[in-house]
Design a protein around this motif. Structure first.
Motif, short mmCIF file in Angstrom:
data_model
loop_
_atom_site.label_atom_id
_atom_site.label_comp_id
_atom_site.label_asym_id
_atom_site.label_seq_id
_atom_site.Cartn_x
_atom_site.Cartn_y
_atom_site.Cartn_z
N ARG A 137 0.84 -1.21 0.00
CA ARG A 137 0.00 0.00 0.00
C ARG A 137 0.87 1.25 0.00
O ARG A 137 0.56 2.23 -0.69
CB ARG A 137 -0.92 0.00 1.22
CG ARG A 137 -2.04 -1.01 1.13
CD ARG A 137 -3.07 -0.80 2.20
NE ARG A 137 -4.16 -1.77 2.06
CZ ARG A 137 -5.38 -1.59 2.52
NH1 ARG A 137 -5.68 -0.46 3.14
NH2 ARG A 137 -6.31 -2.50 2.36
N GLN A 138 1.94 1.24 0.77
CA GLN A 138 2.85 2.38 0.81
C GLN A 138 3.48 2.60 -0.56
O GLN A 138 3.58 3.74 -1.04
CB GLN A 138 3.93 2.15 1.86
CG GLN A 138 4.90 3.32 2.02
CD GLN A 138 5.96 3.03 3.06
OE1 GLN A 138 6.48 1.92 3.15
NE2 GLN A 138 6.30 4.04 3.85
N GLN A 139 3.90 1.52 -1.22
CA GLN A 139 4.51 1.64 -2.54
C GLN A 139 3.52 2.17 -3.56
O GLN A 139 3.86 3.04 -4.38
CB GLN A 139 5.04 0.28 -2.99
CG GLN A 139 5.76 0.32 -4.33
CD GLN A 139 6.35 -1.02 -4.71
OE1 GLN A 139 6.42 -1.94 -3.89
NE2 GLN A 139 6.76 -1.15 -5.95
N ARG A 140 2.28 1.69 -3.51
CA ARG A 140 1.26 2.19 -4.44
C ARG A 140 0.98 3.67 -4.22
O ARG A 140 0.80 4.43 -5.17
CB ARG A 140 -0.03 1.37 -4.31
CG ARG A 140 0.05 -0.03 -4.87
CD ARG A 140 -1.33 -0.62 -5.08
NE ARG A 140 -2.10 -0.73 -3.86
CZ ARG A 140 -2.09 -1.80 -3.06
NH1 ARG A 140 -1.35 -2.85 -3.35
NH2 ARG A 140 -2.84 -1.84 -1.97
N LYS A 141 0.95 4.08 -2.95
CA LYS A 141 0.72 5.50 -2.66
C LYS A 141 1.86 6.35 -3.19
O LYS A 141 1.63 7.41 -3.79
CB LYS A 141 0.57 5.71 -1.15
CG LYS A 141 0.28 7.16 -0.78
CD LYS A 141 0.07 7.33 0.72
CE LYS A 141 -0.23 8.79 1.06
NZ LYS A 141 -0.43 9.00 2.51
N GLN A 142 3.09 5.91 -3.00
CA GLN A 142 4.24 6.65 -3.50
C GLN A 142 4.17 6.77 -5.02
O GLN A 142 4.42 7.85 -5.58
CB GLN A 142 5.53 5.96 -3.08
CG GLN A 142 5.81 6.04 -1.60
CD GLN A 142 6.96 5.14 -1.17
OE1 GLN A 142 7.36 4.23 -1.91
NE2 GLN A 142 7.51 5.39 0.00
N GLU A 143 3.84 5.69 -5.70
CA GLU A 143 3.74 5.71 -7.16
C GLU A 143 2.63 6.65 -7.62
O GLU A 143 2.78 7.37 -8.61
CB GLU A 143 3.49 4.30 -7.68
CG GLU A 143 4.69 3.37 -7.50
CD GLU A 143 4.36 1.92 -7.80
OE1 GLU A 143 3.15 1.60 -7.98
OE2 GLU A 143 5.29 1.10 -7.86
N ARG A 144 1.52 6.66 -6.90
CA ARG A 144 0.41 7.56 -7.24
C ARG A 144 0.81 9.02 -7.04
O ARG A 144 0.52 9.88 -7.87
CB ARG A 144 -0.80 7.22 -6.38
CG ARG A 144 -2.03 8.05 -6.71
CD ARG A 144 -3.25 7.55 -5.95
NE ARG A 144 -3.13 7.74 -4.50
CZ ARG A 144 -2.91 6.78 -3.62
NH1 ARG A 144 -2.77 5.53 -4.02
NH2 ARG A 144 -2.84 7.06 -2.33
N LEU A 145 1.51 9.31 -5.96
CA LEU A 145 1.97 10.68 -5.70
C LEU A 145 2.95 11.14 -6.77
O LEU A 145 2.90 12.30 -7.21
CB LEU A 145 2.63 10.76 -4.32
CG LEU A 145 1.69 10.65 -3.11
CD1 LEU A 145 2.48 10.47 -1.83
CD2 LEU A 145 0.78 11.87 -3.02
N ILE A 146 3.83 10.26 -7.21
CA ILE A 146 4.80 10.61 -8.25
C ILE A 146 4.09 10.89 -9.56
O ILE A 146 4.43 11.84 -10.28
CB ILE A 146 5.86 9.49 -8.39
CG1 ILE A 146 6.75 9.45 -7.15
CG2 ILE A 146 6.71 9.70 -9.64
CD1 ILE A 146 7.65 8.23 -7.07
N ARG A 147 3.10 10.09 -9.90
CA ARG A 147 2.33 10.34 -11.13
C ARG A 147 1.60 11.68 -11.06
O ARG A 147 1.59 12.45 -12.01
CB ARG A 147 1.32 9.21 -11.38
CG ARG A 147 1.93 7.90 -11.84
CD ARG A 147 0.86 6.98 -12.40
NE ARG A 147 -0.21 6.74 -11.44
CZ ARG A 147 -0.21 5.75 -10.55
NH1 ARG A 147 0.82 4.92 -10.49
NH2 ARG A 147 -1.24 5.58 -9.73
N THR A 148 0.98 11.94 -9.93
CA THR A 148 0.22 13.17 -9.76
C THR A 148 1.12 14.40 -9.83
O THR A 148 0.70 15.46 -10.31
CB THR A 148 -0.52 13.16 -8.40
OG1 THR A 148 -1.39 12.02 -8.35
CG2 THR A 148 -1.33 14.42 -8.19
N ALA A 149 2.36 14.28 -9.38
CA ALA A 149 3.28 15.42 -9.36
C ALA A 149 3.61 15.93 -10.76
O ALA A 149 3.90 17.12 -10.93
CB ALA A 149 4.56 15.03 -8.64
N GLN A 150 3.57 15.06 -11.75
CA GLN A 150 3.85 15.44 -13.15
C GLN A 150 5.22 16.12 -13.29
O GLN A 150 5.35 17.18 -13.90
CB GLN A 150 2.74 16.34 -13.69
CG GLN A 150 1.38 15.68 -13.70
CD GLN A 150 0.28 16.54 -14.31
OE1 GLN A 150 0.54 17.39 -15.16
NE2 GLN A 150 -0.96 16.34 -13.88
#
Length: 251
Positions: free
Chosen positions: A51-64
């Motif tokens: 879950r932590q890894q998925r959240k990090q990946e989602r945050l990185i995508r959102t950051a653009q």
């Protein structure tokens, strides 16, 4: 029973636990001596990690981010006045938690964008929300939002990020509407969240580049009073990276 349990875990979107349970079933050796509570803890740990890894990946995508940058890729050898101790402190991201700002200046090609994206990437790994944007694109988005009635929603969205990175600050004169927009953004973020500004102009020229004395005072006061500063110097890193030897040209 195990097959049914795995299916239910996946239906509940507990994929980390399902993966860990399947591993325990397929490779029982390392787990035979463990108690039920210990084996259950391993399942929970795996779920939490995924879950932590998925959240990090989602945050990185959102950051653009403009660049795929990370802390390990920062060049401290190029003579540009970058202090490794200062970067090490910034990479801890405590300044983001404290809602402080970062003013990153230097000539074209000095690596400002890479450094900012590396800091932003590190912030995402620490589960801070980040957004990177060039000022020209931000101005365009604000103009479009006014036209379609989503201006308030956009301002609220920009205010929600723990770190907002604005690149290419001061490349062109600001219009009156843009000055007002920036004032709204900075006022929303003041003492609430962190902002990083990247510019080729030294900070002592920002006042003039904004163009309105009153708004310049207000905007810069909110940016500078608690800001960390990095002033890069020297020859463009792009020139260094793109230079080819005679043999490489011939090859």
């Amino acid at each position: 029973m195990i097959a049914q349990t795995l299916s239910q875990l996946r239906q509940l979107k507990l994929t980390g636990m399902a993966s860990a349970l399947q591993t325990q079933q397929e490779q029982p050796g390392p787990y035979e001596g463990l108690s039920f509570a210990e084996r259950l803890q391993l399942l929970v740990d795996q779920e939490n990690q995924e879950r932590q890894q998925r959240k990090q990946e989602r945050l990185i995508r959102t950051a653009q981010f403009k660049l795929k940058a990370h802390a390990q890729g920062i060049d401290y050898q190029h003579p540009r006045g970058l202090q490794q101790s200062q970067m090490a402190a910034l990479l801890q991201c405590d300044w983001i938690r404290k809602a402080q700002n970062l003013l990153l200046t230097g000539p074209c090609g000095s690596g400002k964008t890479y450094l900012a994206c590396a800091l932003g990437h590190q912030a995402c790994l620490k589960e801070y929300s980040v957004r990177y944007v060039r000022l020209s694109r931000l101005i365009l988005a604000l103009t479009q939002a006014k036209a379609d009635g989503s201006y308030g929603k956009l301002l609220k969205n920009l205010a929600s990020f723990d770190l907002l990175i604005i690149d290419d600050w001061g490349l062109e004169p600001l219009k009156a509407a843009t000055r007002n927009d920036l004032m709204e953004i900075m006022d929303d973020r003041h003492d609430q969240s962190a902002t990083a500004i990247l510019s080729q102009l030294p900070t002592d020229q920002w006042y003039q580049s904004i163009g309105d004395n009153t708004l310049a005072d207000a905007i810069l006061d909110r940016l500078m009073h608690n800001a960390h500063r990095i002033n890069l110097k020297g020859e463009s890193m792009r020139k260094k990276l793109n230079s080819l030897t005679q043999a490489e040209h011939l090859g």
